[in-house]
Every structure is written in C-alpha cells, then in structure tokens.
Design a protein around this motif. Structure first.
Motif, PDB file in Angstrom:
ATOM      1  N   HIS A 129       0.856  -1.186   0.000  1.00 12.76           N
ATOM      2  CA  HIS A 129       0.000   0.000   0.000  1.00 12.76           C
ATOM      3  C   HIS A 129       0.892   1.236   0.000  1.00 12.76           C
ATOM      4  O   HIS A 129       1.845   1.336   0.771  1.00 12.76           O
ATOM      5  CB  HIS A 129      -0.891  -0.025   1.242  1.00 12.76           C
ATOM      6  N   GLY A 130       0.580   2.180  -0.879  1.00 16.38           N
ATOM      7  CA  GLY A 130       1.386   3.396  -0.985  1.00 16.38           C
ATOM      8  C   GLY A 130       1.494   4.167   0.313  1.00 16.38           C
ATOM      9  O   GLY A 130       2.505   4.832   0.569  1.00 16.38           O
ATOM     10  N   GLY A 131       0.492   4.081   1.159  1.00 13.56           N
ATOM     11  CA  GLY A 131       0.542   4.781   2.438  1.00 13.56           C
ATOM     12  C   GLY A 131       1.653   4.270   3.334  1.00 13.56           C
ATOM     13  O   GLY A 131       2.269   5.033   4.081  1.00 13.56           O
ATOM     14  N   PHE A 132       1.945   2.969   3.255  1.00 11.80           N
ATOM     15  CA  PHE A 132       3.038   2.421   4.057  1.00 11.80           C
ATOM     16  C   PHE A 132       4.388   2.862   3.505  1.00 11.80           C
ATOM     17  O   PHE A 132       5.314   3.137   4.266  1.00 11.80           O
ATOM     18  CB  PHE A 132       2.948   0.895   4.130  1.00 11.80           C
ATOM     19  N   ILE A 133       4.496   2.921   2.168  1.00 11.79           N
ATOM     20  CA  ILE A 133       5.745   3.403   1.567  1.00 11.79           C
ATOM     21  C   ILE A 133       5.946   4.867   1.933  1.00 11.79           C
ATOM     22  O   ILE A 133       7.051   5.288   2.295  1.00 11.79           O
ATOM     23  CB  ILE A 133       5.730   3.198   0.037  1.00 11.79           C
ATOM     24  N   PHE A 134       4.872   5.649   1.874  1.00 13.23           N
ATOM     25  CA  PHE A 134       4.948   7.062   2.254  1.00 13.23           C
ATOM     26  C   PHE A 134       5.366   7.199   3.715  1.00 13.23           C
ATOM     27  O   PHE A 134       6.185   8.054   4.058  1.00 13.23           O
ATOM     28  CB  PHE A 134       3.600   7.746   2.019  1.00 13.23           C
ATOM     29  N   THR A 135       4.815   6.360   4.577  1.00 11.61           N
ATOM     30  CA  THR A 135       5.153   6.422   5.998  1.00 11.61           C
ATOM     31  C   THR A 135       6.627   6.094   6.223  1.00 11.61           C
ATOM     32  O   THR A 135       7.296   6.747   7.037  1.00 11.61           O
ATOM     33  CB  THR A 135       4.252   5.474   6.813  1.00 11.61           C
ATOM     34  N   LEU A 136       7.158   5.111   5.506  1.00 10.50           N
ATOM     35  CA  LEU A 136       8.590   4.803   5.606  1.00 10.50           C
ATOM     36  C   LEU A 136       9.420   6.000   5.158  1.00 10.50           C
ATOM     37  O   LEU A 136      10.381   6.391   5.840  1.00 10.50           O
ATOM     38  CB  LEU A 136       8.924   3.566   4.763  1.00 10.50           C
TER      39      LEU A 136
END
Length: 160
Positions: free
Chosen positions: A54-61
């Motif tokens: 999910h892009g949100g997890f990549i963004f969070t990283l």
C-alpha cells in the motif's frame, strides 16, 4: 559531543517515542548528521487489494526517514510540505529501504530528498554452485559478478 554523537542521541530519543515506526516493523539502520536510513519488510499486513505494498506504508517509511534525517541537530523539526512519486511497487516479502538526505538547511527550514528502494539482494533459491557459474561482469577473468557485486548502484537507484 561531536555532530555524529548528537545525531545518534537525537535518533535514540526520537525512536523511544516513535511507536508508529516501531509498530510497523521499521528498523533504524543508520544515522548521521542530516542523513538517515530506515528499512521495513512488506508483509501481509502492508499489502493492498492489488497484492502490492500500500502506498501509504511506503509514504510512511519515507516520512520516517525524513523525520530522522531532519532531527539530527538537537532541534525539533516537522514537515511543512512533501510529495511522493511511485515508480515501482513493493511486493510481499520485499525489503524496502528509505534514505533521507539533507540538501539545504536555513534555520529550522530545510529541503530533504528521500529515496525508497527495494532490496534486490540475494534471491531465494540462490546457491554457491549457481553463483560460481556466473561470468565476470566487467572484464574477462575478473572477480566481480552479478552475484557478488554490491546491490546498491551508484546513481541508479529507483524510487519504489
């Protein structure tokens, strides 16, 4: 205390209170003044309905790498604006690494570049026998092959 020791102390204090990064399984790999490297694995809890991270997890990283890179000088810094471009997807089992680097700083404002890459290290099923059959990458009789070369490519990393 030198700048490196201050950066590590700041990261330690931030990590102690950073439940979000810890609970997502992120790992703080490296910290230097104005630089941070964090990593996380793509798990069944982080993939979406397309079976990709999910892009949100990549963004969070990426945001966490920014936070650690920007908070290495014993002053609190927060993001005012950020944007992300997804060039590739992370897949279940991938290890994602975010590298945050300070580009410019003026007082409490700064510009940071964060790159998230997929670790394309040793693949499942790799054996010493298979590696020994690889041809030299650069010159005949050379010792560097695709199997023992550094997985980090100078200037060739892609944003995931």
């Amino acid at each position: 205390m030198d700048a490196g020791a201050i950066a590590r102390a700041c990261a330690g204090r931030l990590w102690a209170e950073d439940a979000a990064s810890r609970d997502l399984g992120m790992q703080l790999i490296s910290i230097e003044p104005g630089r941070a490297i964090l990593a996380m694995n793509v798990t069944d809890r982080t993939v979406n309905g397309h079976n990709i991270c999910h892009g949100g997890f990549i963004f969070t990283l990426a945001d966490s790498a920014f936070a650690y890179a920007s908070n290495t000088a014993d002053e609190r810094h927060l993001a005012q604006q950020c944007a992300i471009t997804y060039l590739n997807s992370g897949r279940l089992g991938d290890r994602l690494t975010a590298r945050g680097v300070e580009k410019q700083r003026a007082g409490r404002a700064g510009i940071y570049d964060v790159t998230v890459t997929r670790d394309d290290g040793i693949r499942p099923g790799t054996t010493v026998e298979k590696l020994s059959e690889l041809k030299p990458a650069f010159r005949p009789g050379g010792s560097v092959t695709a199997g023992n070369a550094c997985p980090l490519n100078d200037g060739a990393a892609a944003v995931v």
